[in-house]
Design a protein around this motif. Structure first.
Motif, PDB file in Angstrom:
ATOM      1  N   UNK A  64      -3.600   9.805  -1.415  1.00 15.25           N
ATOM      2  CA  UNK A  64      -3.869   9.485  -0.016  1.00 15.25           C
ATOM      3  C   UNK A  64      -4.474   8.086   0.050  1.00 15.25           C
ATOM      4  N   UNK A  65      -4.307   7.447   1.219  1.00 15.96           N
ATOM      5  CA  UNK A  65      -4.834   6.095   1.399  1.00 15.96           C
ATOM      6  C   UNK A  65      -6.283   6.195   1.863  1.00 15.96           C
ATOM      7  N   UNK A  66      -7.187   6.210   0.898  1.00 20.47           N
ATOM      8  CA  UNK A  66      -8.614   6.218   1.191  1.00 20.47           C
ATOM      9  C   UNK A  66      -9.152   4.805   1.023  1.00 20.47           C
ATOM     10  N   UNK A  67     -10.380   4.587   1.455  1.00 18.76           N
ATOM     11  CA  UNK A  67     -10.969   3.258   1.291  1.00 18.76           C
ATOM     12  C   UNK A  67     -11.081   2.866  -0.192  1.00 18.76           C
ATOM     13  N   UNK A  68     -11.544   3.755  -1.078  1.00 20.67           N
ATOM     14  CA  UNK A  68     -11.565   3.380  -2.508  1.00 20.67           C
ATOM     15  C   UNK A  68     -10.170   3.049  -3.040  1.00 20.67           C
ATOM     16  N   UNK A  69      -9.160   3.824  -2.598  1.00 20.89           N
ATOM     17  CA  UNK A  69      -7.798   3.541  -3.039  1.00 20.89           C
ATOM     18  C   UNK A  69      -7.342   2.164  -2.556  1.00 20.89           C
ATOM     19  N   UNK A 129       0.847  -1.204   0.000  1.00 21.63           N
ATOM     20  CA  UNK A 129       0.000   0.000   0.000  1.00 21.63           C
ATOM     21  C   UNK A 129       0.875   1.243   0.000  1.00 21.63           C
ATOM     22  N   UNK A 130       1.940   1.234   0.795  1.00 22.45           N
ATOM     23  CA  UNK A 130       2.841   2.382   0.874  1.00 22.45           C
ATOM     24  C   UNK A 130       3.478   2.656  -0.487  1.00 22.45           C
ATOM     25  N   UNK A 131       3.966   1.594  -1.149  1.00 24.47           N
ATOM     26  CA  UNK A 131       4.589   1.769  -2.466  1.00 24.47           C
ATOM     27  C   UNK A 131       3.598   2.333  -3.475  1.00 24.47           C
ATOM     28  N   UNK A 132       2.385   1.766  -3.476  1.00 22.25           N
ATOM     29  CA  UNK A 132       1.417   2.178  -4.492  1.00 22.25           C
ATOM     30  C   UNK A 132       0.881   3.583  -4.233  1.00 22.25           C
TER      31      UNK A 132
END
Length: 236
Positions: free
Chosen positions: A223-228, A213-216
């Motif tokens: 930002x790390x959202x639920x859809x993301x 997740x961090x890499x992507x």
């Protein structure tokens, strides 16, 4: 450069020690365990340690963390995953003669192989005589491993034992929060809950997902959202 034809491939005797795998970042260690591990890393003559625990309890984290701590103290450490050396342990251990602290991870991988056990028994005795520090990491205690050498079982049983417990969900959340914070990654509680319920609760799997997740998120500048999260993990 490649070796000569037929040469034995180099074993992964040491690794770069990941910055998020340090003693101070280990969550819910047994009382006194971090002090014991730090002493082993830093002090000649400290008690040898035998850390046991099921998969996902953080044994590899501690092995790498002890090596990082020893390096910071100016000592020469080495980390050896025994699964990579199974069947040729004598060769691998010979390469560790010059180090000060050795972390041997995954004793269960060589238990039952007489030649490997003899190599480990001999190494144990040489290391003890020379004053080196040794950290053993295994899925179970010496009495529960299928060892064929009673003398090796006896030597392992003389080490100070540390037993790691499997984390509950709140412990896993604490680990995810800490690792995300160290990476500068903001994870909302809803995202952590979603990861726990949708991707399984095995801690090593969760941490691998966190790294992904961090890499992507860095690559996408998002930002790390639920859809993301759903898109990144292919769980739409």
């Amino acid at each position: 450069m490649s070796g000569a034809p037929g040469a034995t491939p180099q074993l992964p005797l040491s690794l770069r020690y990941p910055p998020d795998q340090r003693l101070e970042g280990f969550v819910r260690a047994p009382e006194g365990a971090i002090a014991q591990l730090r002493a082993l890393a830093r002090e000649a003559g400290a008690d040898w340690l035998y850390v046991e625990g099921a998969s996902g309890t953080g044994k590899t984290h501690l092995g790498l963390a002890v090596c990082a701590e020893a390096e910071q103290a100016g000592r020469r450490p080495a980390y050896l995953p025994l699964r990579a050396a199974a069947g040729r342990l004598h060769e691998a251990l010979e390469a560790l003669e010059a180090v000060d602290v050795v972390a041997l991870d995954g004793l269960e991988a060589v238990a039952g192989n007489r030649a490997d056990e003899v190599a480990l028994f001999d190494f144990h005795n040489r290391a003890r005589a020379s004053g080196r520090g040794v950290l053993y990491l295994a899925s179970a205690g010496p009495a529960a491993l299928p060892l064929v050498l009673p003398d090796l079982r006896s030597r392992l049983g003389q080490c100070t034992r540390i037993a790691l417990a499997t984390l509950d969900d709140e412990g896993r959340r604490e680990v995810l929060r800490d690792r995300a914070r160290r990476r500068g990654l903001v994870l909302e509680e809803a995202a952590i809950d979603w990861l726990l319920t949708r991707t399984g609760r095995d801690l090593s799997q969760l941490l691998a997902l966190l790294e992904r997740i961090d890499r992507e998120s860095l690559a996408a500048q998002r930002r790390v959202t639920m859809p993301f999260l759903r898109r990144a993990l292919g769980l739409d």
